[in-house]
Design a protein around this motif. Structure first.
Motif, PDB file in Angstrom:
ATOM      1  N   LEU A 180      37.798  43.676  18.222  1.00 10.67           N
ATOM      2  CA  LEU A 180      37.405  43.762  19.629  1.00 10.67           C
ATOM      3  C   LEU A 180      35.970  44.255  19.777  1.00 10.67           C
ATOM      4  O   LEU A 180      35.226  43.771  20.621  1.00 10.67           O
ATOM      5  N   MET A 181      35.576  45.206  18.933  1.00 12.10           N
ATOM      6  CA  MET A 181      34.239  45.778  19.038  1.00 12.10           C
ATOM      7  C   MET A 181      33.173  44.914  18.389  1.00 12.10           C
ATOM      8  O   MET A 181      31.990  45.220  18.494  1.00 12.10           O
ATOM      9  N   GLN A 182      33.550  43.834  17.734  1.00 13.85           N
ATOM     10  CA  GLN A 182      32.579  42.974  17.072  1.00 13.85           C
ATOM     11  C   GLN A 182      32.099  41.831  17.950  1.00 13.85           C
ATOM     12  O   GLN A 182      31.294  41.025  17.511  1.00 13.85           O
ATOM     13  N   ARG A 183      32.608  41.749  19.193  1.00 16.65           N
ATOM     14  CA  ARG A 183      32.167  40.663  20.072  1.00 16.65           C
ATOM     15  C   ARG A 183      31.932  41.197  21.475  1.00 16.65           C
ATOM     16  O   ARG A 183      32.374  42.283  21.829  1.00 16.65           O
ATOM     17  N   THR A 184      31.217  40.430  22.257  1.00 17.21           N
ATOM     18  CA  THR A 184      30.941  40.790  23.642  1.00 17.21           C
ATOM     19  C   THR A 184      31.443  39.678  24.546  1.00 17.21           C
ATOM     20  O   THR A 184      31.726  38.572  24.108  1.00 17.21           O
ATOM     21  N   GLY A 185      31.559  39.997  25.814  1.00 15.06           N
ATOM     22  CA  GLY A 185      32.017  38.986  26.767  1.00 15.06           C
ATOM     23  C   GLY A 185      33.078  39.545  27.680  1.00 15.06           C
ATOM     24  O   GLY A 185      33.261  40.759  27.807  1.00 15.06           O
ATOM     25  N   ASN A 186      33.789  38.667  28.352  1.00 15.24           N
ATOM     26  CA  ASN A 186      34.817  39.056  29.298  1.00 15.24           C
ATOM     27  C   ASN A 186      36.130  39.301  28.567  1.00 15.24           C
ATOM     28  O   ASN A 186      36.692  38.412  27.955  1.00 15.24           O
ATOM     29  N   PHE A 187      36.620  40.544  28.611  1.00 20.80           N
ATOM     30  CA  PHE A 187      37.847  40.901  27.910  1.00 20.80           C
ATOM     31  C   PHE A 187      39.080  40.718  28.785  1.00 20.80           C
ATOM     32  O   PHE A 187      40.185  40.890  28.319  1.00 20.80           O
ATOM     33  N   ILE A 188      38.909  40.432  30.065  1.00 26.97           N
ATOM     34  CA  ILE A 188      40.041  40.289  30.985  1.00 26.97           C
ATOM     35  C   ILE A 188      40.274  38.812  31.235  1.00 26.97           C
ATOM     36  O   ILE A 188      39.402  38.101  31.731  1.00 26.97           O
ATOM     37  N   GLY A 189      41.463  38.325  30.892  1.00 29.11           N
ATOM     38  CA  GLY A 189      41.802  36.924  31.099  1.00 29.11           C
ATOM     39  C   GLY A 189      42.324  36.684  32.499  1.00 29.11           C
ATOM     40  O   GLY A 189      42.695  37.602  33.230  1.00 29.11           O
ATOM     41  N   SER A 190      42.343  35.438  32.900  1.00 29.32           N
ATOM     42  CA  SER A 190      42.842  35.076  34.218  1.00 29.32           C
ATOM     43  C   SER A 190      44.363  35.176  34.246  1.00 29.32           C
ATOM     44  O   SER A 190      45.036  34.968  33.243  1.00 29.32           O
ATOM     45  N   SER A 191      44.888  35.522  35.416  1.00 33.64           N
ATOM     46  CA  SER A 191      46.329  35.701  35.564  1.00 33.64           C
ATOM     47  C   SER A 191      47.002  34.365  35.820  1.00 33.64           C
ATOM     48  O   SER A 191      46.513  33.556  36.605  1.00 33.64           O
ATOM     49  N   ASP A 192      48.124  34.156  35.165  1.00 32.15           N
ATOM     50  CA  ASP A 192      48.910  32.950  35.361  1.00 32.15           C
ATOM     51  C   ASP A 192      50.191  33.258  36.128  1.00 32.15           C
ATOM     52  O   ASP A 192      51.202  32.588  35.984  1.00 32.15           O
ATOM     53  N   SER A 193      50.154  34.331  36.952  1.00 23.73           N
ATOM     54  CA  SER A 193      51.356  34.764  37.650  1.00 23.73           C
ATOM     55  C   SER A 193      51.792  33.761  38.698  1.00 23.73           C
ATOM     56  O   SER A 193      52.969  33.700  39.038  1.00 23.73           O
ATOM     57  N   LEU A 194      50.880  32.977  39.241  1.00 25.85           N
ATOM     58  CA  LEU A 194      51.250  32.000  40.269  1.00 25.85           C
ATOM     59  C   LEU A 194      50.756  30.623  39.835  1.00 25.85           C
ATOM     60  O   LEU A 194      49.641  30.218  40.181  1.00 25.85           O
ATOM     61  N   PRO A 195      51.552  29.890  39.097  1.00 19.58           N
ATOM     62  CA  PRO A 195      51.128  28.541  38.687  1.00 19.58           C
ATOM     63  C   PRO A 195      51.204  27.578  39.862  1.00 19.58           C
ATOM     64  O   PRO A 195      51.946  27.778  40.823  1.00 19.58           O
ATOM     65  N   LYS A 196      50.449  26.524  39.766  1.00 21.59           N
ATOM     66  CA  LYS A 196      50.441  25.522  40.824  1.00 21.59           C
ATOM     67  C   LYS A 196      51.622  24.566  40.640  1.00 21.59           C
ATOM     68  O   LYS A 196      52.295  24.576  39.614  1.00 21.59           O
ATOM     69  N   GLY A 197      51.839  23.743  41.661  1.00 19.76           N
ATOM     70  CA  GLY A 197      52.873  22.719  41.576  1.00 19.76           C
ATOM     71  C   GLY A 197      54.124  23.078  42.334  1.00 19.76           C
ATOM     72  O   GLY A 197      54.423  22.519  43.379  1.00 19.76           O
ATOM     73  N   ILE A 198      54.880  24.046  41.814  1.00 16.09           N
ATOM     74  CA  ILE A 198      56.150  24.446  42.418  1.00 16.09           C
ATOM     75  C   ILE A 198      56.149  25.959  42.590  1.00 16.09           C
ATOM     76  O   ILE A 198      55.760  26.700  41.686  1.00 16.09           O
ATOM     77  N   ILE A 199      56.589  26.410  43.758  1.00 17.18           N
ATOM     78  CA  ILE A 199      56.666  27.835  44.051  1.00 17.18           C
ATOM     79  C   ILE A 199      58.127  28.241  44.182  1.00 17.18           C
ATOM     80  O   ILE A 199      58.950  27.499  44.723  1.00 17.18           O
ATOM     81  N   LYS A 200      58.459  29.408  43.648  1.00 13.99           N
ATOM     82  CA  LYS A 200      59.822  29.923  43.775  1.00 13.99           C
ATOM     83  C   LYS A 200      59.969  30.577  45.141  1.00 13.99           C
ATOM     84  O   LYS A 200      59.418  31.654  45.381  1.00 13.99           O
ATOM     85  N   LEU A 509      61.150  32.611  61.265  1.00 12.77           N
ATOM     86  CA  LEU A 509      61.765  32.225  59.993  1.00 12.77           C
ATOM     87  C   LEU A 509      61.237  33.109  58.876  1.00 12.77           C
ATOM     88  O   LEU A 509      60.048  33.470  58.867  1.00 12.77           O
ATOM     89  N   LEU A 510      62.108  33.440  57.953  1.00 13.59           N
ATOM     90  CA  LEU A 510      61.733  34.346  56.871  1.00 13.59           C
ATOM     91  C   LEU A 510      62.039  33.678  55.540  1.00 13.59           C
ATOM     92  O   LEU A 510      63.144  33.188  55.314  1.00 13.59           O
ATOM     93  N   PHE A 511      61.033  33.664  54.667  1.00 13.64           N
ATOM     94  CA  PHE A 511      61.168  33.095  53.329  1.00 13.64           C
ATOM     95  C   PHE A 511      60.817  34.167  52.306  1.00 13.64           C
ATOM     96  O   PHE A 511      59.946  35.008  52.543  1.00 13.64           O
ATOM     97  N   ARG A 512      61.478  34.074  51.152  1.00 15.48           N
ATOM     98  CA  ARG A 512      61.237  35.069  50.098  1.00 15.48           C
ATOM     99  C   ARG A 512      60.948  34.371  48.776  1.00 15.48           C
ATOM    100  O   ARG A 512      61.644  33.449  48.425  1.00 15.48           O
TER     101      ARG A 512
END
Length: 512
Positions: A180-200, A509-512
């Protein structure tokens, strides 16, 4: 001279003869030594020097074999005793380091008794290996549950591995740190918590099920900190409900006599509700803490015959009132007086504050978008919504990343707020064309991952757009039967756990 020489020779011969006798007779030698000791002791007694130092010197000079042997024997016994003590102490240390396994104080005989579990219960039916099986031992049930868990997890999780070596784990951690200490850059990846296409998402009991509106609803909004939703409509009422998705009990309902509510909203601190009507400039403020309804009949500096629409600043300090002829009036909530007015071309269509309450975005019915500075009430930028025939709505994302503009044609253009502030003719990031009627309702969720769009001109005209892919979720709404009808207002709960739609039938109307 001859006599002296003869005497010396005689003495030498006598001494040699005495030595020979001593060597040949040891007893005589011992007797002579003892006689010398007695003479020496008598001499010391006469001189008064018979002390310990003299005795020690005597023993060193004349012997004392027996005493020396006794001393050596005593020292060897002492050394042997010390060795035994040290070895016993070492044994005690080893016993402390490796204590013996203690026996249990009490043993329950029923622990060893094997009990059977009833697998005919509805919660354990899936554990049966055959239809005839009705009982199962606890050990077998435990083994079955373990196998089922491993199958669901795709194997044994790392935290459940007993054979993991701590040293190897630490070594791997050090290797990861070095890498980890041998490289530089963005250490935080993007979240995949809400994928596209279909929602629960699933339909819940209506939020205002215990008190539906007698006429169409005009407003619905979640409280910023409490689990409460508010509804308001043309039946002159404002209602509060506790949201749990199951029963949604009613908390309170307020009736405003002869006052159809055009819009209602919580204040930033969540302690007040502001409600405007359709007919005049009168509006109400409801104090939720004291349960008092405060009518605001006049506002100093406000020269308007009617006030219908408004926006509250996120910091809770200002109330933006939409007037006639393109006027926007900024009222302070503390003294309830106008502190600034802004004039734009055409009639006001919609407006909104940025997250830091420092700027205002407003749109006219002609499709022009204006950016205002709250402190100076000056226009910072103006641009035309790309391809807009007639503007209908506007919404800003909570993270100040996006700006959404709705039009009469149903097209919703999504812009970058940064691009709007820097360029004179910004281009939209995406033109969403999933509505065929006027896009009258726009709302971002709290983390700007979803944009809700709706139209009051057609049934089921409601879509959820995934950000930043700008694609709609294909499974919402369900087209099997009408559930939403005409969308009047939409909102997300503070953590996006619930989504509500106020329609023309008086239902939230209420959706969850």
């Amino acid at each position: 001279m001859m006599d002296s020489a003869v005497s010396v020779v005689k003495k030498q011969r006598q001494n040699a003869k005495r030595r020979l006798n001593e060597e040949s007779d040891p007893a005589a030698r011992v007797a002579e030594e003892r006689s010398k000791q007695k003479k020496h002791a008598a001499l010391c007694a006469t001189l008064g020097e018979d002390d310990a130092s003299v005795q020690l010197l005597e023993e060193l000079v004349f012997g004392a074999d027996e005493r020396l042997t006794e001393r050596l024997t005593q020292k060897s016994d002492a050394l042997l005793k010390d060795d035994v003590c040290s070895s016993s102490s070492e044994d005690d240390d080893d016993m402390h380091q490796h204590p013996a396994k203690n026996k249990p104080v009490w043993v329950d005989e029923e622990d060893d008794v094997e009990e059977d579990v009833d697998v005919t219960h509805r919660y354990r039916v899936d554990y049966k290996t055959s239809e005839a099986e009705t009982k199962m031992s606890k050990q077998k049930l435990q083994r079955h549950l373990k196998e089922q868990f491993q199958k669901a997890m795709g194997g044994t999780p790392s935290w459940a591995e007993v054979t993991v070596k701590t040293a190897k784990k630490k070594e791997d951690e050090f290797d990861e740190d070095d890498e980890l200490m041998q490289r530089t850059g963005n250490f935080i990846g993007s979240s995949d918590s809400l994928p596209k296409g279909i929602i629960k998402i699933k339909k819940c009991l209506n939020a205002n099920n215990e008190r539906p509106g007698d006429d169409r609803l005009t407003s619905v909004q979640f409280h910023s900190s409490a689990q409460i939703v508010m509804t308001a409509g043309l039946d002159c009422s404002v209602s509060l409900f506790q949201v749990d998705g199951k029963t949604n009990p009613k908390i309170q309902s307020i009736h405003l006599e002869n006052f159809p509510v055009n819009k209602a909203s919580f204040s930033a601190d969540g302690e007040h509700i502001v409600a405007t009507g359709l007919r005049n400039k009168l509006f109400y403020m409801y104090d939720m803490m004291e349960g008092k309804i405060l009518p605001v009949t006049t506002v100093r500096g406000l020269n308007e015959q009617r006030v219908k629409d408004f926006e509250l600043s996120p910091d809770g300090k200002c109330l933006l009132l939409s007037g006639s002829s393109g006027y926007l009036h900024l009222m302070t909530m503390k003294t309830r007086e106008v502190i600034g007015s802004m004039k734009m071309n055409g009639n006001v269509c919609s407006a909104g504050f940025t997250a830091d309450s420092s700027k205002i975005f407003s749109s006219s019915v002609d499709g022009d978008v204006f950016i205002w500075d709250v402190r100076s009430s000056k226009c910072l930028k103006k641009f035309t919504d790309d391809g807009c025939v007639g503007a209908t709505s506007l919404a800003l994302s909570p993270d100040d990343m996006y700006l959404a503009c709705g039009s009469q044609s149903g097209v919703v253009n999504v812009y970058s707020q940064k691009d709007c502030l820097q360029n004179t003719e910004p281009k939209p990031l995406k033109a969403i064309m999933n509505l065929v009627t006027a896009a009258t309702s726009l709302c971002f969720n709290n983390n700007s991952e979803i944009l809700a769009i709706g139209s009051r001109a057609d049934d089921e005209a409601n879509r959820l757009v995934h950000i930043p892919s700008f694609t709609v979720f294909s499974n919402f709404p369900l087209m099997r039967k009408k559930t939403i009808f005409q969308t009047r207002c939409v909102d997300f709960s503070p953590r996006s756990g619930f989504y509500t739609v106020a329609n023309n039938k008086g239902h939230a109307l209420l959706f969850r």
